[in-house]
Design a protein around this motif. Structure first.
Motif, mmCIF file in Angstrom:
data_model
loop_
_atom_site.group_PDB
_atom_site.id
_atom_site.type_symbol
_atom_site.label_atom_id
_atom_site.label_comp_id
_atom_site.label_asym_id
_atom_site.label_seq_id
_atom_site.Cartn_x
_atom_site.Cartn_y
_atom_site.Cartn_z
ATOM 1 N N SER A 66 -1.857 15.221 -6.548
ATOM 2 C CA SER A 66 -1.259 16.457 -7.306
ATOM 3 C C SER A 66 -0.550 15.263 -8.612
ATOM 4 C CB SER A 66 -0.557 17.604 -6.526
ATOM 5 O OG SER A 66 0.632 16.651 -6.162
ATOM 6 N N TYR A 67 0.065 14.592 -8.236
ATOM 7 C CA TYR A 67 1.069 13.689 -9.024
ATOM 8 C C TYR A 67 -0.176 12.137 -9.395
ATOM 9 C CZ TYR A 67 3.987 11.295 -11.900
ATOM 10 O OH TYR A 67 4.485 10.198 -13.282
ATOM 11 N N ARG A 68 -0.800 11.438 -8.313
ATOM 12 C CA ARG A 68 -1.308 10.401 -8.343
ATOM 13 C C ARG A 68 -2.496 10.672 -8.524
ATOM 14 N NH1 ARG A 68 2.041 5.993 -9.325
ATOM 15 N NH2 ARG A 68 3.887 6.639 -8.360
ATOM 16 N N VAL A 69 -2.941 11.200 -9.849
ATOM 17 C CA VAL A 69 -4.903 11.958 -9.772
ATOM 18 C C VAL A 69 -5.603 10.292 -9.868
ATOM 19 C CG1 VAL A 69 -5.719 12.782 -11.955
ATOM 20 C CG2 VAL A 69 -4.181 13.665 -11.321
ATOM 21 N N GLY A 70 -7.040 11.072 -8.872
ATOM 22 C CA GLY A 70 -7.361 9.995 -8.869
ATOM 23 C C GLY A 70 -7.468 8.927 -8.094
ATOM 24 N N GLY A 71 -5.992 8.825 -7.408
ATOM 25 C CA GLY A 71 -5.910 8.129 -6.405
ATOM 26 C C GLY A 71 -6.564 8.449 -4.836
ATOM 27 N N GLN A 72 -6.866 7.792 -3.458
ATOM 28 C CA GLN A 72 -6.892 8.263 -2.447
ATOM 29 C C GLN A 72 -5.541 8.112 -1.526
ATOM 30 O OE1 GLN A 72 -9.447 9.800 -1.447
ATOM 31 N NE2 GLN A 72 -10.059 9.790 -3.672
ATOM 32 N N LEU A 73 -5.079 9.202 -0.760
ATOM 33 C CA LEU A 73 -4.234 8.031 0.576
ATOM 34 C C LEU A 73 -4.821 7.574 1.282
ATOM 35 C CD1 LEU A 73 -1.016 8.847 0.898
ATOM 36 C CD2 LEU A 73 -2.107 11.027 2.109
ATOM 37 N N GLU A 74 -5.840 7.326 1.552
ATOM 38 C CA GLU A 74 -6.412 6.408 2.601
ATOM 39 C C GLU A 74 -6.098 5.238 2.373
ATOM 40 O OE1 GLU A 74 -6.714 5.646 6.131
ATOM 41 O OE2 GLU A 74 -6.548 7.248 5.894
ATOM 42 N N LYS A 75 -6.317 5.146 1.158
ATOM 43 C CA LYS A 75 -6.421 3.706 0.365
ATOM 44 C C LYS A 75 -4.674 2.734 -0.292
ATOM 45 C CE LYS A 75 -10.154 3.446 -2.442
ATOM 46 N NZ LYS A 75 -10.712 1.773 -1.553
ATOM 47 N N VAL A 76 -3.606 3.965 0.062
ATOM 48 C CA VAL A 76 -2.495 3.086 0.280
ATOM 49 C C VAL A 76 -2.029 3.403 2.001
ATOM 50 C CG1 VAL A 76 -0.381 4.073 -0.217
ATOM 51 C CG2 VAL A 76 -2.309 4.967 -1.945
ATOM 52 N N PHE A 77 -2.818 4.225 2.636
ATOM 53 C CA PHE A 77 -2.314 3.572 4.197
ATOM 54 C C PHE A 77 -2.900 2.588 4.218
ATOM 55 C CE2 PHE A 77 -2.059 8.647 4.738
ATOM 56 C CZ PHE A 77 -1.034 8.372 4.481
#
Length: 384
Positions: free
Chosen positions: A206-217
């Motif tokens: 909702s804020y990191r538009v275009g981002g993937q949380l799993e990539k952060v993990f």
């Protein structure tokens, strides 16, 4: 099972338990003592950079700043001083893979050019008889953009480290998996801030538009595993949670997940909003998690008292990827450039130039009259 707080249809918060595969990690939950050791080690690495010339410069900066406040209160001109910056932010690139709102990199709204910092430019700034490394304690390789889009990011870190400077950066961690993480650890970077703005993909994106949380993990795991394999205490890995209206209910979840992942620190950062207004999706319900208050007249205003002084600007500066010197990281589009520095000598000339002195004077005379200062967090206690 993951304990998750969600908002119901009437705005009430309730707890939901659900399985979360990404928390099935091999690392044990780190104890508070272990995290404390990491924090002490990180602080010691900063202090250890203070050789006699750097310490003397830091003392002179503090004394001159205190004198400037006294002279302002007495209505006399600011003092001349010969101290130099003890911290510097240098921009690796303005490019970014995400499209976050409220961010000129994400919005692609810069009027200045996009490009990448030449490692030789950084070396010319820091090294040589008039290089800034003589007094510099802290180098932050970040301003706008995603640093690890720069193919030579590790080379930039190396310039700082070979000069005995504490080096940090901030990343969205989408480019840190596999060998890249090992190279990052081998670069010797001291601090790695990873932006993680949600415990679920929906809240995160909702804020990191275009981002993937799993990539952060994945990026976090890769860096921590590389540290383990190398037996390295660095980088000090910090999860940074930018709290906004769409994710504030997940704050405690993120804090719990940070302990499970085994990162060295977890910090909460409040959001800068260009035009806060009723119903703005980034404004939090909890007033302690935002920089703005609603006045009795209905206007949203910055909680910052905007004192006519600024230690951040006094003791450091920002340099864009192409060498423009700006006084503060809030000048994202470099509209208050002091000039261009091709090397340390040129920077030193700018630092004590008439133009820079005039800007410092304007900050101490009326900080609220400077556009970028009117939405600044310096001097307020809203950073959790």
């Amino acid at each position: 099972m993951d304990r998750r707080v969600e908002q119901g249809p009437e705005g009430k918060l309730h707890t939901v338990m659900s399985p979360v595969p990404h928390l099935a990690i091999r690392r044990p939950i780190r104890s508070r003592l272990s995290r404390l050791r990491s924090q002490v080690g990180d602080r010691w690495r900063r202090v250890a950079t203070l050789n006699p010339p750097r310490l003397a410069n830091a003392v002179q900066l503090h004394r001159a700043f205190a004198q400037a406040i006294r002279r302002r209160d007495a209505g006399v001109p600011l003092p001349e001083f010969q101290a130099w910056p003890m911290s510097l932010s240098v921009e690796p690139t303005t490019a970014c893979n995400l499209r976050c709102p409220e961010c000129p990199s994400g919005l692609r709204s810069f009027t200045r050019p996009t490009g990448m910092l030449d490692p030789d430019r950084l070396a010319r700034l820091l090294e040589g008889p008039e290089g800034l490394a003589r007094e510099l304690v802290y180098l932050n390789l970040y301003f706008q953009g995603e640093p690890y889009l720069h193919p030579g990011m590790d080379d930039l870190v190396a310039v700082g480290k070979r000069n005995g400077i504490y080096v940090s950066t901030s990343t969205n961690a989408h480019h840190l998996s596999g060998p890249r993480a090992m190279a990052l650890v081998d670069s010797g970077i001291d601090r790695l801030i990873i932006s993680i703005d949600g415990a679920t993909q929906a809240a995160y994106s909702s804020y990191r538009v275009g981002g993937q949380l799993e990539k952060v993990f994945e990026g976090t795991r890769a860096v921590l595993e590389a540290k383990r394999q190398r037996g390295s205490a660095t980088p000090h890995v910090v999860w940074q949670f930018l709290v906004v209206g769409t994710n504030e209910h997940q704050l405690e979840d993120l804090r719990h997940m940070a302990a499970q992942f085994g990162v060295d620190g977890f910090v909460v950062k409040t959001a800068q909003i260009d035009q806060p207004a009723d119903g703005h999706p980034l404004l939090t319900r909890d007033p302690n998690l935002r920089r703005y208050d609603r006045s009795p007249e209905g206007r949203w205003t910055l909680r910052n008292p905007l004192l006519d002084q600024c230690w951040r600007m006094w003791q450091g500066a920002v340099i864009t990827w192409d060498g423009q010197v700006v006084p503060c990281c809030f000048d994202k589009d470099a509209t208050h450039t002091m000039g261009k520095a091709e090397d340390g000598r040129a920077f030193r000339q700018l630092w004590h130039s008439d133009r820079y002195r005039a800007f410092r004077t304007s900050v101490f005379a009326g900080r609220g009259d400077i556009d970028m200062c009117r939405n600044c967090s310096e001097g307020t206690q809203v950073w959790a």
